[in-house]
Design an enzyme around this catalytic site. Structure first.
Site, PDB file in Angstrom:
ATOM      1  N   GLU A 189      11.756  50.636  51.431  1.00 16.92           N
ATOM      2  CA  GLU A 189      10.979  51.946  52.671  1.00 16.92           C
ATOM      3  C   GLU A 189      12.033  52.723  53.256  1.00 16.92           C
ATOM      4  O   GLU A 189      12.733  51.845  54.177  1.00 16.92           O
ATOM      5  CB  GLU A 189       9.906  50.828  53.525  1.00 16.92           C
ATOM      6  N   ARG A 190      11.295  53.872  52.816  1.00 16.97           N
ATOM      7  CA  ARG A 190      12.337  54.955  53.952  1.00 16.97           C
ATOM      8  C   ARG A 190      13.850  55.072  52.925  1.00 16.97           C
ATOM      9  O   ARG A 190      14.916  54.896  53.581  1.00 16.97           O
ATOM     10  CB  ARG A 190      12.418  54.877  55.083  1.00 16.97           C
ATOM     11  N   ASN A 232       8.650  44.727  57.689  1.00 15.16           N
ATOM     12  CA  ASN A 232       7.069  45.101  56.984  1.00 15.16           C
ATOM     13  C   ASN A 232       6.798  43.606  56.133  1.00 15.16           C
ATOM     14  O   ASN A 232       7.493  43.731  55.354  1.00 15.16           O
ATOM     15  CB  ASN A 232       6.548  46.219  56.150  1.00 15.16           C
ATOM     16  N   LYS A 309       8.962  41.625  63.124  1.00 16.93           N
ATOM     17  CA  LYS A 309       8.112  42.760  63.472  1.00 16.93           C
ATOM     18  C   LYS A 309       6.486  42.412  63.522  1.00 16.93           C
ATOM     19  O   LYS A 309       6.009  41.926  62.817  1.00 16.93           O
ATOM     20  CB  LYS A 309       8.342  44.101  62.847  1.00 16.93           C
ATOM     21  N   GLU A 313       2.024  48.656  63.960  1.00 18.98           N
ATOM     22  CA  GLU A 313       1.862  49.318  62.300  1.00 18.98           C
ATOM     23  C   GLU A 313       1.226  48.211  61.270  1.00 18.98           C
ATOM     24  O   GLU A 313       0.790  48.472  60.636  1.00 18.98           O
ATOM     25  CB  GLU A 313       2.610  50.643  61.969  1.00 18.98           C
ATOM     26  N   ARG A 346      11.546  42.494  67.281  1.00 16.65           N
ATOM     27  CA  ARG A 346      11.943  44.621  67.920  1.00 16.65           C
ATOM     28  C   ARG A 346      10.694  45.191  69.028  1.00 16.65           C
ATOM     29  O   ARG A 346       8.928  44.507  69.084  1.00 16.65           O
ATOM     30  CB  ARG A 346      10.793  45.070  66.220  1.00 16.65           C
ATOM     31  N   ARG A 358       2.667  57.389  73.263  1.00 14.74           N
ATOM     32  CA  ARG A 358       3.469  56.485  72.559  1.00 14.74           C
ATOM     33  C   ARG A 358       4.478  56.311  73.351  1.00 14.74           C
ATOM     34  O   ARG A 358       5.251  54.629  73.134  1.00 14.74           O
ATOM     35  CB  ARG A 358       3.617  56.769  71.137  1.00 14.74           C
ATOM     36  N   ASP A 387      11.166  57.252  67.268  1.00 15.89           N
ATOM     37  CA  ASP A 387      11.478  56.707  65.694  1.00 15.89           C
ATOM     38  C   ASP A 387      12.431  56.889  65.443  1.00 15.89           C
ATOM     39  O   ASP A 387      11.721  58.556  64.496  1.00 15.89           O
ATOM     40  CB  ASP A 387       9.946  56.615  64.809  1.00 15.89           C
ATOM     41  N   GLU A 415      15.855  59.093  57.104  1.00 17.32           N
ATOM     42  CA  GLU A 415      13.839  58.706  57.212  1.00 17.32           C
ATOM     43  C   GLU A 415      13.516  60.638  57.954  1.00 17.32           C
ATOM     44  O   GLU A 415      12.542  61.048  57.407  1.00 17.32           O
ATOM     45  CB  GLU A 415      12.915  57.921  58.134  1.00 17.32           C
ATOM     46  N   TRP A 565      -0.022  59.245  65.118  1.00 13.32           N
ATOM     47  CA  TRP A 565       0.563  59.940  63.730  1.00 13.32           C
ATOM     48  C   TRP A 565       0.624  61.051  63.500  1.00 13.32           C
ATOM     49  O   TRP A 565       0.520  61.741  62.621  1.00 13.32           O
ATOM     50  CB  TRP A 565      -0.582  59.018  62.838  1.00 13.32           C
TER      51      TRP A 565
HETATM   52  C1  GCV Z   1       9.288  49.703  58.796  1.00 11.42           C
HETATM   53  C2  GCV Z   1       8.547  54.153  61.056  1.00 11.42           C
HETATM   54  C3  GCV Z   1       8.775  54.586  59.697  1.00 11.42           C
HETATM   55  C4  GCV Z   1       8.126  52.486  59.499  1.00 11.42           C
HETATM   56  C5  GCV Z   1       8.768  52.099  60.052  1.00 11.42           C
HETATM   57  C6  GCV Z   1       8.478  51.647  60.618  1.00 11.42           C
HETATM   58  C7  GCV Z   1       9.674  50.877  61.888  1.00 11.42           C
HETATM   59  O1  GCV Z   1       7.249  53.787  61.734  1.00 11.42           O
HETATM   60  O2  GCV Z   1       8.116  55.184  59.738  1.00 11.42           O
HETATM   61  O3  GCV Z   1       8.187  53.060  57.417  1.00 11.42           O
HETATM   62  O4  GCV Z   1       8.415  50.630  58.894  1.00 11.42           O
HETATM   63  O5  GCV Z   1       9.145  52.777  61.635  1.00 11.42           O
HETATM   64  O6  GCV Z   1      10.473  50.215  61.769  1.00 11.42           O
HETATM   65  O7  GCV Z   1       8.284  49.246  61.884  1.00 11.42           O
END
Ligand code: GCV
Length: 727
Positions: A189-190, A232, A309, A313, A346, A358, A387, A415, A565
């Site tokens: 992810e990213r 995630n 986490k 999300e 987190r 937010r 973020d 990112e 978003w």
């Molecule tokens: C791991 C942002 C990113 C998500 C990431 C999230 C987080 O929203 O776009 O990809 O998910 O941060 O830090 O949990």
């Protein structure tokens, strides 16, 4: 048709030719990072070192001592182009002595002042004794010796004199760790540097050399922890099948002082435990986590703990059962406590059911429970309240929870800063955050003091960086992405370091000590962060990235299911002006800061223009400090960002004589993409905002290359960093 084919064929062939003319296997490809020791060419420096280092004494011991021996053999062997002998103490000649303090002979300990030396710390000092003039590296523990060894080798890489050394270093932060957002299927992810370096299929039996090199690189900058899986999280990582694989990694990392942490999916008791609930107050759930922790520690005795986490999300969490983050964190903390494990919970939470700004939600959620978390819980807070944007004010939680350890979460992967394609030196951003003043205990209450625990006398401290490492040859995709990994480690060790000094170290160790190179490239790195702010998010704009993948601009996006978003939520452009009013007349997010900070940001006279649109909605014809209208100012900033990339290209063109061919070409190509994308950002954003301002572009700004519709029509379903949807 034939003509077209021929054209394609010739370009492809030419492309291939160009590539194969510099075969990767025969040249430095960046794999060696900042540890690619090369022979010192300067004769005076070399001779000086050779006469100072005539032999090595290394105390005997376990795996870490063995690693030190290997590093010294390789490092000194290559840098000095000589095979130094490992000798006993007491002989003739100038020696390098590497030994724990308690094992040094008395006549040496007498000359050492170790009172200030902490766990993992080290001393490097010259000591003259009969027989020779020695350099001594000493520490309380083996890992301190390893860190001292890397520091010592860095001195040589940087051609520093080995006289009058009086170095006393101890880490200011306990947990200095990478967070890998790596999935079990090896996507990241990213992630923009290839796939995950963890090959779960061949683990535990196949130990990729990369695992060892990874641990070595981390140790060289003092990183002592790694969470190998994404936040995630997938509960499978906690099953015996995977734990065996994690153990194999932990065994590789241990000699380098690198502890393994895992991400814990809150619903794991249901998914892999067969329970009906994951309610943190349910007795069976409590027992399940306790058993799971016991099981993990029976396999990996020095396991670090869990990173979580939750209720963010779409991730499961205690709120699914009407409980709180406090309940969830303490549940896991109790399971880990008998083993001295920690929970990093987190604070990146925001809810679609909460209409509050937010930027305010995390503070609202966590601050009321200050002091109620178990001792082994750290709340992991992103550097800013939204973020990982190119620029954010510091997170208001820093300093606002004096009775709870808060750890920093930075993002090393880019990112929101151009992926691995843009040259943006992140330690400059990190430094800006760490040196921000929270004023929570009066002037000088820096974020760095929250992180190193000194502001509120915290025993447990930490800093995490979301990794930018992947399977690319050079680990980080962009050759300069290595500097972000390096710099993160250095700042985690000492959050007060100057990012300029870090750039200096990295350049000298990675490329050359030639001042003709170091000076201009350091300047380019230091200015690169402001450049990206200018061409993406000037004057406090934020989160105007295209949807989901965050590749390129998308300020017009307004159709996503969750309001927060959508980029329109953040810039709030309308016919009157632009920006998010976070003062009392708006969301009042400013209330979450100390009064001094509130006052500074609230008053338009004192609010730094870098944060203007973060905190204020101002008219298009608002006058900036330089007398220009906001609208002109925006256009000028966007243009400036583009021009700054042009300057970077011009600087880099002068560097050809000092850089190997491969990296020279790679950086050249990447800078050209960066320029293309900087223009894309400028044009797309200014054209879109013009639909509200209805004003002409400032004369300083170049005309956009395309119409707004063109930019709006661009689609990137396969942009990297997210799992593509295949239909
Ligand atoms: C791991 C942002 C990113 C998500 C990431 C999230 C987080 O929203 O776009 O990809 O998910 O941060 O830090 O949990």
């Amino acid at each position: 048709m034939m003509k077209q084919f021929l054209k394609l064929y010739t370009t492809t062939f030419l492309g291939l030719f160009l590539l194969t003319s510099t075969p990767l296997f025969s040249m430095s490809n960046g794999y060696g990072l900042w540890l690619d020791y090369t022979k010192i060419k300067d004769k005076v420096v070399l001779e000086g070192y050779r006469s100072q280092l005539q032999g090595i004494y290394l105390e005997e011991g376990g795996a870490t001592l063995k690693v030190i021996g290997e590093e010294l053999t390789m490092g000194l062997g290559t840098l000095l182009d000589t095979n130094l002998k490992f000798n006993a103490l007491g002989g003739d000649g100038n020696m390098l002595i590497v030994s724990k303090y308690m094992n040094l002979p008395k006549n040496l300990t007498e000359k050492m002042e170790v009172d200030d030396l902490k766990k993992e710390g080290y001393i490097i000092k010259n000591v003259d004794m009969e027989g020779g003039s020695h350099v001594v590296i000493t520490a309380r523990d083996d890992i301190g010796l390893l860190y001292g060894t890397f520091h010592f080798l860095r001195l040589l890489q940087m051609h520093k004199p080995l006289k009058n050394l009086e170095i006393v270093e101890s880490p200011k932060v306990d947990i200095r760790m990478l967070n890998h957002w790596d999935n079990l299927d090896r996507t990241i992810e990213r992630g923009y540097s290839g796939f995950s370096i963890w090959n779960w299929q061949t683990l535990p039996d196949y130990i990729d050399q990369r695992y060892i090199d990874y641990a070595r690189a981390n140790a060289s900058v003092g990183i002592n922890g790694t969470a190998v899986t994404s936040v995630n999280a997938n509960a499978l990582i906690l099953t015996p099948h995977y734990l065996e694989k994690v153990k194999a990694l932990a065994d590789v990392f241990r000699p380098y002082g690198l502890k393994v942490y895992l991400t814990a999916r809150f619903s794991a008791p249901i998914e892999i435990g067969g329970l009906k609930t994951a309610d943190p107050l349910d007795a069976k759930v409590i027992q399940w986590w306790k058993n799971k922790a016991d099981e993990i520690y029976s396999i990996i005795p020095d396991f670090g703990g869990f990173l979580v986490k939750a209720n963010s999300e779409g991730q499961p969490g205690p709120q699914n059962y009407g409980r709180t983050h406090l309940d969830g964190a303490n549940l896991l903390a109790d399971a880990l406590a008998p083993h001295n494990g920690v929970v990093m919970w987190r604070a990146f939470v925001y809810s679609e059911h909460d209409p509050t700004d937010r930027a305010k939600q995390a503070y609202n959620e966590f601050v009321p429970d200050d002091g109620k978390y178990r001792e082994n819980v750290l709340i992991q807070v992103k550097n800013g309240p939204i973020d990982f944007q190119p620029r954010e004010p510091f997170h208001p939680m820093f300093g606002a929870m004096p009775n709870t350890p808060l750890m920093m979460e930075f993002q090393i992967t880019k990112e929101y800063l151009g992926f691995a394609t843009h040259l943006v030196y992140l330690p400059k951003l990190f430094e800006e955050v760490l040196k921000s003043d929270t004023y929570r205990k009066g002037k000088g209450s820096l974020v760095a003091k929250v992180i190193d625990g000194s502001l509120n006398h915290k025993k447990l401290t930490g800093m995490a960086g979301v990794s930018n490492i992947g399977t690319d040859f050079n680990w980080t995709g962009h050759p300069f992405g290595q500097a972000d990994w390096y710099g993160f480690g250095r700042l985690a060790w000492n959050p007060y370091m100057d990012s300029k000094d870090i750039a200096d170290e990295w350049l000298r160790c990675t490329f050359t000590n030639d001042e003709h190179f170091v000076g201009p490239v350091k300047k380019m790195m230091m200015e690169s962060r402001e450049a990206v702010v200018n061409y993406m998010d000037p004057l406090g704009l934020h989160h105007i990235f295209d949807t989901g993948h965050h590749y390129g601009p998308g300020p017009w996006v307004d159709n996503l299911s969750r309001p927060e978003w959508n980029p329109v939520y953040y810039h709030k452009a309308d016919s009157l002006g632009i920006g998010f009013d976070r003062t009392k007349t708006g969301s009042d997010a400013l209330f979450q800061y100390a009064p001094e900070v509130q006052k500074m940001f609230t008053d338009l006279e004192t609010c730094p223009e870098e944060y203007l649109l973060w905190f204020h909605h101002v008219p298009w014809d608002y006058r900036l400090k330089n007398g220009r209208t906001l609208w002109d100012g925006l256009g000028i900033k966007y243009q400036k960002g583009v021009d700054q990339v042009r300057e970077m290209i011009a600087t880099w063109e002068q560097m050809k004589p000092y850089v190997d061919d491969l990296r020279y070409k790679q950086v050249t190509m990447l800078l050209n993409i960066q320029l293309k994308e900087a223009k894309w950002w400028r044009d797309a954003c200014m054209l879109y905002f013009q639909t509200f301002s209805k004003m002409d572009f400032p004369k300083e700004m170049e005309a956009p290359e395309h119409a707004l519709e063109y930019y709006r029509s661009l689609q990137f379903p396969y942009a990297p960093g997210i799992r593509p949807s295949w239909n």
